[in-house]
Motif scaffolding. Structure first.
Motif, mmCIF file in Angstrom:
data_model
loop_
_atom_site.group_PDB
_atom_site.id
_atom_site.type_symbol
_atom_site.label_atom_id
_atom_site.label_comp_id
_atom_site.label_asym_id
_atom_site.label_seq_id
_atom_site.Cartn_x
_atom_site.Cartn_y
_atom_site.Cartn_z
ATOM 1 N N CYS A 85 6.240 10.321 0.866
ATOM 2 C CA CYS A 85 5.585 9.106 0.408
ATOM 3 C C CYS A 85 6.036 7.953 1.310
ATOM 4 O O CYS A 85 7.122 8.001 1.892
ATOM 5 C CB CYS A 85 5.902 8.796 -1.048
ATOM 6 S SG CYS A 85 7.650 8.588 -1.444
ATOM 7 N N ALA A 86 5.173 6.957 1.433
ATOM 8 C CA ALA A 86 5.455 5.853 2.332
ATOM 9 C C ALA A 86 4.853 4.573 1.793
ATOM 10 O O ALA A 86 3.848 4.607 1.069
ATOM 11 C CB ALA A 86 4.891 6.163 3.718
ATOM 12 N N ALA A 87 5.447 3.453 2.162
ATOM 13 C CA ALA A 87 4.983 2.135 1.737
ATOM 14 C C ALA A 87 4.696 1.280 2.963
ATOM 15 O O ALA A 87 5.484 1.288 3.930
ATOM 16 C CB ALA A 87 6.037 1.455 0.870
ATOM 17 N N GLY A 88 3.584 0.557 2.925
ATOM 18 C CA GLY A 88 3.222 -0.275 4.060
ATOM 19 C C GLY A 88 2.425 -1.493 3.653
ATOM 20 O O GLY A 88 2.030 -1.633 2.501
ATOM 21 N N GLY A 89 2.176 -2.341 4.635
ATOM 22 C CA GLY A 89 1.468 -3.586 4.366
ATOM 23 C C GLY A 89 -0.024 -3.519 4.595
ATOM 24 O O GLY A 89 -0.761 -4.448 4.246
ATOM 25 N N VAL A 135 0.870 -1.173 0.000
ATOM 26 C CA VAL A 135 0.000 0.000 0.000
ATOM 27 C C VAL A 135 0.906 1.223 0.000
ATOM 28 O O VAL A 135 1.954 1.241 0.653
ATOM 29 C CB VAL A 135 -0.889 0.011 1.263
ATOM 30 C CG1 VAL A 135 -1.632 1.324 1.401
ATOM 31 C CG2 VAL A 135 -1.855 -1.168 1.232
ATOM 32 N N MET A 136 0.497 2.230 -0.744
ATOM 33 C CA MET A 136 1.290 3.458 -0.786
ATOM 34 C C MET A 136 0.494 4.620 -0.198
ATOM 35 O O MET A 136 -0.733 4.704 -0.357
ATOM 36 C CB MET A 136 1.685 3.784 -2.229
ATOM 37 C CG MET A 136 2.602 2.752 -2.863
ATOM 38 S SD MET A 136 4.149 2.513 -1.945
ATOM 39 C CE MET A 136 4.857 4.164 -1.994
ATOM 40 N N GLY A 137 1.197 5.483 0.472
ATOM 41 C CA GLY A 137 0.538 6.627 1.083
ATOM 42 C C GLY A 137 1.365 7.889 0.951
ATOM 43 O O GLY A 137 2.566 7.847 0.676
ATOM 44 N N TRP A 138 0.676 8.982 1.133
ATOM 45 C CA TRP A 138 1.334 10.290 1.220
ATOM 46 C C TRP A 138 0.944 10.917 2.560
ATOM 47 O O TRP A 138 -0.232 10.872 2.966
ATOM 48 C CB TRP A 138 0.879 11.214 0.087
ATOM 49 C CG TRP A 138 1.490 10.905 -1.234
ATOM 50 C CD1 TRP A 138 0.967 10.105 -2.218
ATOM 51 C CD2 TRP A 138 2.746 11.386 -1.745
ATOM 52 N NE1 TRP A 138 1.810 10.063 -3.298
ATOM 53 C CE2 TRP A 138 2.907 10.839 -3.042
ATOM 54 C CE3 TRP A 138 3.740 12.221 -1.250
ATOM 55 C CZ2 TRP A 138 4.042 11.104 -3.826
ATOM 56 C CZ3 TRP A 138 4.848 12.487 -2.028
ATOM 57 C CH2 TRP A 138 4.993 11.932 -3.299
ATOM 58 N N PHE A 139 1.919 11.478 3.213
ATOM 59 C CA PHE A 139 1.735 12.198 4.459
ATOM 60 C C PHE A 139 2.394 13.560 4.308
ATOM 61 O O PHE A 139 3.179 13.777 3.382
ATOM 62 C CB PHE A 139 2.378 11.432 5.627
ATOM 63 C CG PHE A 139 1.685 10.144 5.960
ATOM 64 C CD1 PHE A 139 1.870 9.004 5.179
ATOM 65 C CD2 PHE A 139 0.843 10.045 7.061
ATOM 66 C CE1 PHE A 139 1.221 7.811 5.470
ATOM 67 C CE2 PHE A 139 0.203 8.855 7.371
ATOM 68 C CZ PHE A 139 0.395 7.745 6.580
ATOM 69 N N LYS A 189 -4.626 4.850 7.399
ATOM 70 C CA LYS A 189 -4.310 6.270 7.448
ATOM 71 C C LYS A 189 -3.266 6.552 8.533
ATOM 72 O O LYS A 189 -2.888 7.694 8.751
ATOM 73 C CB LYS A 189 -5.564 7.086 7.765
ATOM 74 C CG LYS A 189 -6.682 6.974 6.734
ATOM 75 C CD LYS A 189 -7.873 7.809 7.164
ATOM 76 C CE LYS A 189 -9.042 7.684 6.194
ATOM 77 N NZ LYS A 189 -10.204 8.507 6.621
ATOM 78 N N ARG A 190 -2.849 5.507 9.217
ATOM 79 C CA ARG A 190 -1.936 5.686 10.344
ATOM 80 C C ARG A 190 -0.494 5.573 9.895
ATOM 81 O O ARG A 190 -0.114 4.598 9.242
ATOM 82 C CB ARG A 190 -2.222 4.656 11.425
ATOM 83 C CG ARG A 190 -3.646 4.681 11.956
ATOM 84 C CD ARG A 190 -3.755 3.820 13.209
ATOM 85 N NE ARG A 190 -3.059 2.559 13.080
ATOM 86 C CZ ARG A 190 -2.616 1.836 14.103
ATOM 87 N NH1 ARG A 190 -2.800 2.284 15.334
ATOM 88 N NH2 ARG A 190 -2.006 0.698 13.910
ATOM 89 N N SER A 191 0.320 6.508 10.281
ATOM 90 C CA SER A 191 1.719 6.487 9.868
ATOM 91 C C SER A 191 2.439 5.260 10.403
ATOM 92 O O SER A 191 3.367 4.750 9.751
ATOM 93 C CB SER A 191 2.422 7.768 10.324
ATOM 94 O OG SER A 191 2.362 7.892 11.729
ATOM 95 N N ASN A 192 2.009 4.750 11.544
ATOM 96 C CA ASN A 192 2.665 3.575 12.118
ATOM 97 C C ASN A 192 2.490 2.318 11.268
ATOM 98 O O ASN A 192 3.229 1.347 11.439
ATOM 99 C CB ASN A 192 2.128 3.286 13.523
ATOM 100 C CG ASN A 192 2.636 4.286 14.546
ATOM 101 O OD1 ASN A 192 3.562 5.050 14.281
ATOM 102 N ND2 ASN A 192 2.024 4.289 15.712
ATOM 103 N N ASP A 193 1.525 2.328 10.368
ATOM 104 C CA ASP A 193 1.286 1.165 9.515
ATOM 105 C C ASP A 193 2.134 1.193 8.242
ATOM 106 O O ASP A 193 2.040 0.278 7.423
ATOM 107 C CB ASP A 193 -0.196 1.080 9.136
ATOM 108 C CG ASP A 193 -1.050 0.632 10.308
ATOM 109 O OD1 ASP A 193 -2.208 1.081 10.398
ATOM 110 O OD2 ASP A 193 -0.555 -0.155 11.143
ATOM 111 N N PHE A 194 2.930 2.234 8.092
ATOM 112 C CA PHE A 194 3.798 2.351 6.923
ATOM 113 C C PHE A 194 5.244 2.126 7.358
ATOM 114 O O PHE A 194 5.736 2.759 8.287
ATOM 115 C CB PHE A 194 3.615 3.715 6.257
ATOM 116 C CG PHE A 194 2.290 3.835 5.565
ATOM 117 C CD1 PHE A 194 1.140 4.154 6.279
ATOM 118 C CD2 PHE A 194 2.178 3.599 4.205
ATOM 119 C CE1 PHE A 194 -0.093 4.241 5.643
ATOM 120 C CE2 PHE A 194 0.954 3.695 3.556
ATOM 121 C CZ PHE A 194 -0.186 4.012 4.285
ATOM 122 N N ASN A 195 5.905 1.201 6.672
ATOM 123 C CA ASN A 195 7.212 0.743 7.108
ATOM 124 C C ASN A 195 8.375 1.519 6.482
ATOM 125 O O ASN A 195 9.443 1.628 7.084
ATOM 126 C CB ASN A 195 7.384 -0.736 6.759
ATOM 127 C CG ASN A 195 6.203 -1.570 7.212
ATOM 128 O OD1 ASN A 195 5.341 -1.944 6.421
ATOM 129 N ND2 ASN A 195 6.156 -1.854 8.496
#
Length: 121
Positions: free
Chosen positions: A95-99, A32-36, A103-109
Motif C-alpha cells: 500500500c502507498a500514499a501520495g499527493g 491518495v491511496m494506492g496498492w501496487f 497509477k505511477r509509483s513515483n507519485d506515491f511518497n
C-alpha cells in the motif's frame, strides 16, 4: 509515517483475499491511496488507487472486475479485495500514499512493507 499492510497468505486459485493497510503519522484524508504489487523477478506494478474522499477509484486491467479498493478516513485504513484469484496474482502487495491521483509509483511518497499473497493452482 507508517503504513502497515496485512491480510496476505496462501490461497487457492479462484479464492479471494482482503488486504488491509492501516496508516499513521500523516493526515490520511489528504492522501491518495494506492496498492501496487511485485511478483518475483518482475517490476512493481500498479493495482488500484482511490482518491482522497474515496469517490473515485481505478484498477489495473490485470485485476479489472476482480478487485475493489475502498478506504475509511475515520479509521485511516485502505482495503483491497481481490476475487477470483489466479496464480499470476502471486506477489508482494504494497500500500502507498501520495499527493496525486495516479497509477505511477513515483507519485506515491510513502510505502508500507508489503504483504505476500501466494495463489496456488
Amino acid at each position: 509515517v507508517q503504513l502497515q499492510a496485512s491480510g496476505g497468505g496462501l490461497v487457492q486459485a479462484g479464492g479471494s483475499l482482503r488486504l488491509s493497510c492501516v496508516v499513521s503519522g500523516l493526515t490520511f484524508k489528504n492522501y491518495v491511496m494506492g496498492w501496487f504489487r511485485q511478483a518475483p523477478g518482475k517490476e512493481r506494478e500498479f493495482v488500484a488507487a482511490i482518491t482522497w474522499s474515496g469517490g473515485t477509484t481505478v484498477t489495473a486491467d490485470s485485476v479489472k472486475g476482480r478487485a475493489t479498493i475502498a478506504r475509511d478516513n475515520a479509521e485511516n485504513t485502505v482495503n483491497l479485495q481481490v476475487y477470483s484469484l489466479k496464480p499470476e496474482d502471486t506477489a508482494v502487495y504494497y500500500c502507498a500514499a501520495g499527493g496525486h491521483y495516479s497509477k505511477r509509483s513515483n507519485d506515491f511518497n510513502y510505502w508500507g512493507q508489503g504483504t505476500l499473497v501466494t495463489v496456488s493452482s
